[in-house]
Design a protein around this motif. Structure first.
Motif, PDB file in Angstrom:
ATOM      1  N   LEU A  21       0.840  -1.193   0.000  1.00 39.48           N
ATOM      2  CA  LEU A  21       0.000   0.000   0.000  1.00 39.48           C
ATOM      3  C   LEU A  21       0.874   1.240   0.000  1.00 39.48           C
ATOM      4  N   ALA A  22       0.565   2.109  -0.886  1.00 41.47           N
ATOM      5  CA  ALA A  22       1.247   3.395  -0.888  1.00 41.47           C
ATOM      6  C   ALA A  22       0.837   4.151   0.375  1.00 41.47           C
ATOM      7  N   PRO A  23       1.595   5.137   0.791  1.00 42.90           N
ATOM      8  CA  PRO A  23       1.283   5.846   2.045  1.00 42.90           C
ATOM      9  C   PRO A  23      -0.114   6.447   2.073  1.00 42.90           C
TER      10      PRO A  23
ATOM     11  N   MET B 130      -2.803   5.118   0.687  1.00 45.39           N
ATOM     12  CA  MET B 130      -3.737   4.116   0.189  1.00 45.39           C
ATOM     13  C   MET B 130      -4.244   3.257   1.351  1.00 45.39           C
ATOM     14  N   TYR B 131      -5.499   2.987   1.350  1.00 43.66           N
ATOM     15  CA  TYR B 131      -6.123   2.250   2.449  1.00 43.66           C
ATOM     16  C   TYR B 131      -6.943   1.104   1.904  1.00 43.66           C
TER      17      TYR B 131
ATOM     18  N   SER C 243      -9.673  -2.265   3.113  1.00 41.90           N
ATOM     19  CA  SER C 243     -10.371  -2.961   4.184  1.00 41.90           C
ATOM     20  C   SER C 243     -10.589  -4.418   3.825  1.00 41.90           C
TER      21      SER C 243
ATOM     22  N   ALA D 228      -9.285  -1.330  -2.348  1.00 43.77           N
ATOM     23  CA  ALA D 228      -8.477  -0.290  -1.724  1.00 43.77           C
ATOM     24  C   ALA D 228      -9.014   1.089  -2.052  1.00 43.77           C
ATOM     25  N   VAL D 229      -8.635   2.003  -1.241  1.00 43.46           N
ATOM     26  CA  VAL D 229      -9.004   3.394  -1.471  1.00 43.46           C
ATOM     27  C   VAL D 229      -7.714   4.183  -1.517  1.00 43.46           C
ATOM     28  N   ARG D 230      -7.449   4.776  -2.626  1.00 42.63           N
ATOM     29  CA  ARG D 230      -6.247   5.596  -2.711  1.00 42.63           C
ATOM     30  C   ARG D 230      -6.670   7.041  -2.471  1.00 42.63           C
ATOM     31  N   LEU D 231      -6.039   7.634  -1.513  1.00 39.90           N
ATOM     32  CA  LEU D 231      -6.421   9.002  -1.170  1.00 39.90           C
ATOM     33  C   LEU D 231      -5.332   9.957  -1.600  1.00 39.90           C
ATOM     34  N   LYS D 232      -5.583  10.551  -2.676  1.00 36.93           N
ATOM     35  CA  LYS D 232      -4.640  11.540  -3.174  1.00 36.93           C
ATOM     36  C   LYS D 232      -5.488  12.456  -4.041  1.00 36.93           C
TER      37      LYS D 232
ATOM     38  N   VAL E 226      -7.009  11.603  -7.636  1.00 34.07           N
ATOM     39  CA  VAL E 226      -6.949  10.182  -7.977  1.00 34.07           C
ATOM     40  C   VAL E 226      -8.172   9.505  -7.395  1.00 34.07           C
ATOM     41  N   ILE E 227      -8.844   8.709  -8.206  1.00 34.56           N
ATOM     42  CA  ILE E 227     -10.088   8.104  -7.730  1.00 34.56           C
ATOM     43  C   ILE E 227      -9.782   6.918  -6.816  1.00 34.56           C
ATOM     44  N   PRO E 228     -10.731   6.555  -5.976  1.00 32.45           N
ATOM     45  CA  PRO E 228     -10.553   5.360  -5.152  1.00 32.45           C
ATOM     46  C   PRO E 228     -10.239   4.155  -6.029  1.00 32.45           C
TER      47      PRO E 228
ATOM     48  N   VAL F 281     -13.271   0.261  -7.802  1.00 31.75           N
ATOM     49  CA  VAL F 281     -13.793   1.143  -6.751  1.00 31.75           C
ATOM     50  C   VAL F 281     -14.676   0.382  -5.766  1.00 31.75           C
TER      51      VAL F 281
END
Lengths: 833, 279
Positions: B29-31, B33-34, B36, B57-61, B64-66, B87
């Motif tokens: 996981l990138a820093p 990125m989350y 569950s 995963a959910v990428r939060l940047k 950038v879409i989840p 998504v």
């Protein structure tokens, strides 16, 4: 002087000469040493017996009674014997004692030609003579007419002699008062005490260190401290019958040299409620009203929101002060009695409180727009300055000799830039709220910014220094709170001539917490004299208070705390900086080591329990934060065709499909809600539906605000860019609250007046608990509807004020509910998920 | 996670040459990125094994879409009614392992806002191919109006350049694709529609054989498709996209990708010897 006497003098002086002597003790306040008189050493205590009496002025006994009692109390604690307190008129009794200790002005001190009235305010001298030790200071009790309304209320007192007594106790008896209670001070057992000839003076460099409120907070949090200090620790230490008791809060305040010597105060005044209550028909005139008609006054908010674009409000203040001085009711108090030191004939204070009108509303104000008051990229400084100058000129005319006390605060701490406001009238005194001082003074950028600002204010004041500084501790972070106050002296020295000597106010940003007593102790000494050697005082204290082995370890622990603070908190300008694991390991190891070498139930052990109180959770919090992964909440869709009935009871079957959103410790210290409270959320195209059930009877007073009752809060930030966020709250009395803040592209002030007309909530209080149902409408956000599987940010909070005080949130926001970067994720699921 | 462990033990009860089991796995996981939910399965028989993984995963940047991923070595992207599988959120209960008489693999149900499909990845006894079977879920809250399956094909050539220590740049490849009946498609950055009756594609690189990932074979049943198209890029990635008929009942495709470095000729020989379908 015979040879044997000379030898005795020399021998008794030898230890002092070798150690630099009490007058040069670097752990104590530096004093001005004068030529010592010539006489034999004065033996105050010999073989455990007292050889002296305390003598006070028989014509004004009450003026020196408390300092005398304080000194007697100290001798009792160190020798087990209570010295007699006599007046100068009790000559027969006085003759029985080989030595007299004269406390306060009396014929004995007059005979020594000590003229305390010539000392700086609050200053004192300690001078010996043949058979006499004189401790005398500049006392307002000896100034006829001092206690008049012109000088403020009874809190304004000058206690030079008392300061002298505490100095004497510390310097010659070795007393150190770090904490309240039985074990909070060091009272060295003394069987002999001989004083060499001496003469020294000292005085406070700043008139006011008005810390009454914060000293009170240290004693008010009984639940927290009672277990460590013993029940009712706010009591006086035991004394023999007939000896005056000295309440601990008084002892701490005096030992730490708190003082109010001049009737100056910078404060948020008047209270918005007083104005609104007294003049309900003028609320729209005196409180800010936006161009769209939104009124910034709700009757309960502590935020003032006075309309300082309207100079008629300044005229109103003048009229109210007139009423006050005429002995009538006013917004400053009843029947001419001020609830605080101000207003008085010397100082009239005005200050907004904790409220910024949002920029868009201020921009659209006709006065602001016409005069171009926001065109200088200088916050609201021009708006504030225009008002202050007008008010000060009115005061010059209406109250000659009085000064206007104001606080550059919030977004108007910078001096005005517009030339027409660059010269304040001479009757304006300012106290600058320096938000990140003293903690960040070692950060060059922060320091230079403040130095420039203070110097610029001096120019605006026509070359006069600012009257005072309102300084702050760093909230919520034990690692910072334990260290930041240390830099008070350094801050004062850095600000130098641009800071005046009227007041230093230290806002703890919370309570005075005894576990960081060492930071407070040295800070208050620095507020007496910024040349105070904080390192020497700390170095002396570790082994003195904890013994040799534990003291060494705790000294190292403190050094580590300080170096990390400077590197990560001050260095990074980050109030809640994370420390490297290696540093945490080291600190934890040192604390463990100290605990192991202390004997359980020893005095040092009890002190250690106070010292170590925050650290276990603080370490856990840092370690949890190191591993923090944003919580992901899967927000399920409400089944099609169903709509919750907001009756406060989440009993519809669809709530069962909603995922449980657990609440946790916002600081990561592992404290969970004692009642297992958790949120549940669902969504549909109209908004987010939620509920929260809590198993305790809440505080739900309809007369209190949403923040005073038990409450829940919902903070959501649509999208994944933190462009803005919306803040909803509802308390157990079902008072709603809505606010918002725009963060991008330019961060704007928090808008506590943002309204969400479609926000609904309902509370149900039952016999054993309470529940809330609420609806957060998308329509009010003015954002595109979330698409299925889109992610937003959110933080959900529950605050409990009933019984156990608890504060929990869904995201680990490190004590700040609005800490956006720490928010959790709300993932909107699709139909059928 | 209890369920995952149960599955693991169930798989352990059937050791042998055909099976599927959950592998210990934490997705990278990138820093920002989350995740569950994530699963990683090893599907195997006597001849081969495949790793199938899913990370919701959910990428939060900002901007950038989840993002989640379904991977069979390389990513498989499924889009239903305009919603991409990456998504989605797939809870544990939507995932299971199975082992039947002649096949073993994993099964997952992906819900696209009410339009749900079931996907099975499995191997058959005696075949080196990985099979993927896509069916509409029994219960649909919304109709499937549109469904596309896009496979990222990582073909020969992706790797680190020994001189620059970086990924090899674009524009250095020499790719081709062989289709049913022996036809060959040349490298072209635009989509190339595959012939209506085509039922197999093998993508390979003439210049970088024995490098990187080797050729990739995909076999499929064209009768259930509206279209199949291929993009042969001059970079490390190629794409094959199936557009399924919206009333499809079942669509199966097969995949083979060697796990060892292999020349193109060796790969073609393997295709022939194992009678890969559709060639």
């Amino acid at each position: 002087m015979c040879f044997s006497l000379q030898l005795r003098v020399l021998l008794s002086a030898l230890p002092l000469l070798l150690s630099g002597g009490p007058l040069e003790n670097p752990a104590l306040n530096p004093v001005e040493v004068h030529a010592a008189p010539s006489h034999a050493p004065l033996e105050l205590v010999k073989d455990g017996s007292l050889r002296f009496a305390i003598v006070i002025d028989g014509d004004h006994p009450e003026a020196s009674r408390h300092p005398a009692n304080t000194l007697a109390d100290a001798f009792y604690r160190c020798t087990g014997k209570v010295p007699a307190i006599l007046t100068h008129k009790q000559k027969t009794e006085l003759a029985k004692f080989p030595v007299l200790v004269a406390v306060g002005k009396s014929p004995f001190t007059d005979a020594q030609q000590i003229d305390a009235a010539k000392f700086p305010k609050g200053g004192f001298a300690v001078k010996t003579a043949e058979n006499l030790v004189a401790i005398v200071g500049y006392d307002s009790a000896r100034i006829p007419g001092f206690a008049t309304p012109e000088n403020g209320n009874a809190k304004v007192r000058i206690n030079g002699t008392l300061h002298g007594v505490y100095d004497f106790m510390e310097r010659f008896l070795g007393v150190r008062i770090y904490l309240p209670g039985e074990f909070g001070a060091v009272w060295p057992k003394t069987a002999s005490l001989s004083i060499l000839p001496l003469h020294y003076l000292d005085y406070p460099r700043v008139q006011n260190v008005n810390q009454d409120w914060f000293i009170h907070t240290g004693f008010a949090a009984k639940k927290r401290w009672d277990t460590l200090f013993g029940p009712d620790f706010d009591r006086a230490l035991p004394v023999p019958l007939g000896v005056a008791k000295i309440p601990d809060r008084m002892r701490i305040a005096n030992a730490w040299r708190c003082r109010i010597q001049t009737p100056y105060r910078a404060i948020h005044s008047p209270s918005p409620q007083a104005v609104g209550k007294a003049y309900p028909d003028r609320v729209e005139q005196y409180f800010f009203k936006a161009a769209d008609g939104k009124l910034y006054y709700n009757g309960t908010s502590i935020g003032s929101y006075f309309d300082i674009t309207n100079l008629a409000f300044a005229d109103f203040l003048v009229e109210e002060w007139k009423k006050h001085f005429a002995g009538g009711d006013s917004v400053f108090g009843k029947k001419g009695e001020a609830s605080d030191i101000v207003p008085n004939r010397q100082y009239l204070a005005f200050g907004q409180c904790d409220a910024d009108v949002p920029l868009p509303d201020m921009l659209s104000n006709p006065t602001v727009r016409t005069l171009g008051l926001l065109g200088n990229n200088n916050g609201y400084s021009e708006i504030h300055s225009r008002f202050v100058i007008y008010l000060a000129k009115r005061i010059q005319k209406e109250f000659p000799g009085a000064k206007l006390s104001i606080m550059p605060y919030a977004n108007y701490t910078s001096p005005p830039k517009m030339e027409e406001f660059r010269r304040f009238p001479d009757n304006v005194e300012i106290q600058i709220c320096a938000g990140n001082l003293p903690g960040f003074i070692r950060n060059p950028k922060v320091r230079d910014g403040w130095l420039k600002r203070f110097a610029d204010w001096r120019a605006v004041l026509g070359g006069r220094a600012v009257a005072g500084v309102w300084l702050y501790n760093i909230p919520n972070n034990p690692f910072a709170r334990a260290i930041a106050p240390e830099f008070m002296g350094e801050t004062m020295k850095a600000l130098g001539k641009d800071t005046g000597n009227i007041e230093l106010f230290f806002d703890y940003y919370g309570d005075l917490e005894w576990c960081y007593y060492y930071a407070s102790y040295i800070m208050y000494r620095s507020m007496w004299n910024s040349d105070f050697d904080i390192d020497a005082a700390l170095d002396e204290h570790w082994e003195l208070f904890y013994g040799e082995k534990a003291g060494k370890l705790l000294k190292e622990f403190h050094a580590c705390l300080r170096s990390c603070f400077l590197k990560y908190v001050a260095g990074g300008v980050d109030n809640n900086a994370l420390y490297p694991v290696a540093e945490l390991d080291r600190m934890e190891g040192l604390l463990d080591g100290a605990e192991k070498v202390l004997a359980p139930d020893s005095v040092e052990w009890k002190r250690f329990l106070v010292f170590s109180e925050p650290w276990k959770k603080a370490f856990q919090s840092q370690r949890t934060r190191q591993q923090y992964r944003r919580p992901v909440y899967h927000l399920r869709r409400l089944p099609e065709g169903r709509t919750p009935v907001l009756d406060g009871v989440p009993d519809e079957d669809f709530w069962k499909i909603a995922e449980l959103m657990p609440l946790g410790d916002p600081n990561g210290a592992g404290n969970l809600p004692s009642d297992g409270a958790a949120f549940r959320l669902l969504w549909d195209d109209s908004g987010i539906w939620g509920c929260c059930t809590m198993n305790y009877v809440p505080l739900a007073d309809s007369g209190k605000t949403v923040w005073q009752n038990c409450s829940i809060e919902m903070l959501i930030s649509p999208g994944n860019r933190f462009d803005d966020y919306f803040h909803y709250a509802v308390d157990a009395a079902n008072h709603p609250y809505t606010a918002s803040r725009v963060m991008n592209p330019i961060a704007q002030p928090y808008n506590a007046k943002w309204e969400s007309p479609c926000f609904h909530s309902m509370v149900k209080i039952g016999g054993k608990g309470w529940s809330v149902e609420f609806f957060l409408p998308f329509a009010d956000l003015k954002k595109p509807l979330p698409r299925p599987y889109e992610a937003w940010y959110g933080n959900f909070v529950r605050t409990r004020h009933a019984g156990e005080k608890e504060f929990h949130s869904s995201a680990m926001t490190v004590g700040n509910n609005h800490n956006l970067p720490q928010f959790g994720i709300l993932k909107f699921l699709g139909l059928g998920d | 996670m209890k369920k995952i462990f149960l599955l693991f033990f169930c798989a352990a009860l059937f050791p042998g040459l055909l099976g599927a089991d959950v592998k210990p796995f934490r997705p990278w996981l990138a820093p920002d990125m989350y995740t569950s939910s994530y699963f990683h399965v090893n599907i195997y028989n006597a001849e081969t094994s495949f790793h199938v993984s899913y990370a919701g995963a959910v990428r939060l940047k900002p901007g950038v879409i989840p993002m989640g991923q379904l991977r069979v070595g390389s990513p498989i992207n499924i889009t239903v009614n305009g919603i991409q599988n990456r998504v989605l959120y797939m809870p544990e209960e939507n995932f299971s392992l199975f082992r039947e008489k002649e096949r073993a693999g994993c099964r997952m149900c992906l819900n696209f806002d009410g339009a749900a499909i079931q996907m099975e990845f499995f191997v058959r006894d005696g075949s080196p191919l990985l099979h993927c079977r896509v069916t509409p879920a029994e219960k649909q809250l919304r109709p499937i109006r549109d469904i596309r399956i896009n496979l990222d094909l990582l073909t020969s050539g992706l790797g680190i350049d020994s001189a620059t220590k970086r990924f090899k740049p674009d524009g250095i490849y020499e790719r081709e694709a062989r289709i049913s009946g022996g036809g060959v498609l040349k490298m072209n950055p635009k989509w190339q529609l595959l012939p209506a009756g085509n039922c197999a594609v093998t993508v390979y690189d003439l210049k970088w054989e024995r490098n990187g990932s080797g050729p990739v074979f995909i076999g499929y049943d064209p009768a259930l498709l509206t279209s199949a198209k291929l993009k042969i890029n001059n970079n490390y990635m190629n794409n094959l996209e199936f557009e399924l008929k919206k009333d499809f009942r079942e669509f199966v495709f097969t995949l083979y990708k060697p796990r060892t470095k292999i020349s193109n000729d060796e790969f073609f020989a393997l295709e022939r010897s194992k009678a890969f379908p559709g060639l």
